[in-house]
Scaffold this motif. Structure first.
Motif, PDB file in Angstrom:
ATOM      1  N   ASN A   1      39.204  43.834  45.416  1.00  9.31           N
ATOM      2  CA  ASN A   1      40.288  42.449  45.244  1.00  9.31           C
ATOM      3  C   ASN A   1      41.184  42.506  44.171  1.00  9.31           C
ATOM      4  O   ASN A   1      40.855  41.164  43.252  1.00  9.31           O
ATOM      5  CB  ASN A   1      39.033  40.898  45.419  1.00  9.31           C
ATOM      6  N   ASN A   2      41.652  43.261  43.935  1.00 10.07           N
ATOM      7  CA  ASN A   2      42.806  42.933  42.942  1.00 10.07           C
ATOM      8  C   ASN A   2      44.391  42.525  43.523  1.00 10.07           C
ATOM      9  O   ASN A   2      44.421  43.002  44.984  1.00 10.07           O
ATOM     10  CB  ASN A   2      43.034  44.656  42.081  1.00 10.07           C
ATOM     11  N   THR A   3      45.340  42.415  42.744  1.00 10.66           N
ATOM     12  CA  THR A   3      46.848  42.117  43.197  1.00 10.66           C
ATOM     13  C   THR A   3      47.628  43.512  41.838  1.00 10.66           C
ATOM     14  O   THR A   3      47.488  42.948  40.842  1.00 10.66           O
ATOM     15  CB  THR A   3      47.068  40.780  43.393  1.00 10.66           C
ATOM     16  N   PHE A   4      47.682  44.117  42.752  1.00  5.19           N
ATOM     17  CA  PHE A   4      48.893  45.354  42.251  1.00  5.19           C
ATOM     18  C   PHE A   4      50.766  45.043  42.584  1.00  5.19           C
ATOM     19  O   PHE A   4      51.321  44.941  43.718  1.00  5.19           O
ATOM     20  CB  PHE A   4      48.727  46.769  42.419  1.00  5.19           C
TER      21      PHE A   4
ATOM     22  N   ILE B   1      37.547  49.538  43.881  1.00  4.25           N
ATOM     23  CA  ILE B   1      38.591  48.753  43.641  1.00  4.25           C
ATOM     24  C   ILE B   1      39.216  47.756  44.517  1.00  4.25           C
ATOM     25  O   ILE B   1      39.604  47.984  45.780  1.00  4.25           O
ATOM     26  CB  ILE B   1      39.968  49.625  44.051  1.00  4.25           C
TER      27      ILE B   1
ATOM     28  N   ASN C   1      42.360  44.611  48.630  1.00  4.69           N
ATOM     29  CA  ASN C   1      43.981  43.929  47.637  1.00  4.69           C
ATOM     30  C   ASN C   1      44.937  44.449  48.312  1.00  4.69           C
ATOM     31  O   ASN C   1      45.075  44.415  49.504  1.00  4.69           O
ATOM     32  CB  ASN C   1      43.935  45.708  46.945  1.00  4.69           C
TER      33      ASN C   1
END
Length: 130
Positions: free
Chosen positions: A10-13, A8, A36
């Motif tokens: 380089n995402n943005t939650f 998981i 992230n």
């Protein structure tokens, strides 16, 4: 059934109840969570049961109620490195109901200061033995 070997990255939650939540009767092992952003969530990361060998590297936890929330005794050998915990409204990291917790936190920062992960650095154990 197993859930293993996930990346998981380089995402943005943003604005969720859970950014990432791991729970259930199945084993969730060997995840890499890298780079992230967990922003404005009730719980950036919540480990409920059977979550082992997760590596967190270079993640930012900003303005969450809880940055990371560990619940129960079946979450072990997880490691958190080079991450930032800023603006948590409750606790940066919370351990609830844990008698044993084999977790590693190294070279992280809590609210702009060096995070050594004592109670005064934003880490909280609700109950359990030391």
């Amino acid at each position: 059934q197993y859930c293993e070997d996930w990346l998981i990255e380089n995402n943005t939650f943003d604005g969720n109840y859970f950014g990432i939540m791991s729970r259930g009767v199945y084993v969730n092992d060997y995840f890499d969570v890298i780079g992230n952003d967990f922003v404005g969530n009730t719980r950036g990361v919540h480990f409920r049961t059977n979550t082992d060998y997760w590596d967190f590297v270079g993640n930012d936890f900003v303005d969450n109620s809880y940055g990371m929330y560990f619940e129960g005794n079946t979450n072990n050998y997880n490691e958190v490195y080079l991450s930032e915990f800023n603006g948590s409204t409750t606790y940066d990291v919370n351990f609830q109901g844990i008698d044993r917790a084999y977790q590693t936190f190294k070279n992280n920062r809590a609210d702009g200061g060096a995070g050594d992960y004592r109670r005064d650095a934003g880490i909280h154990r609700l109950y359990g033995r030391g």
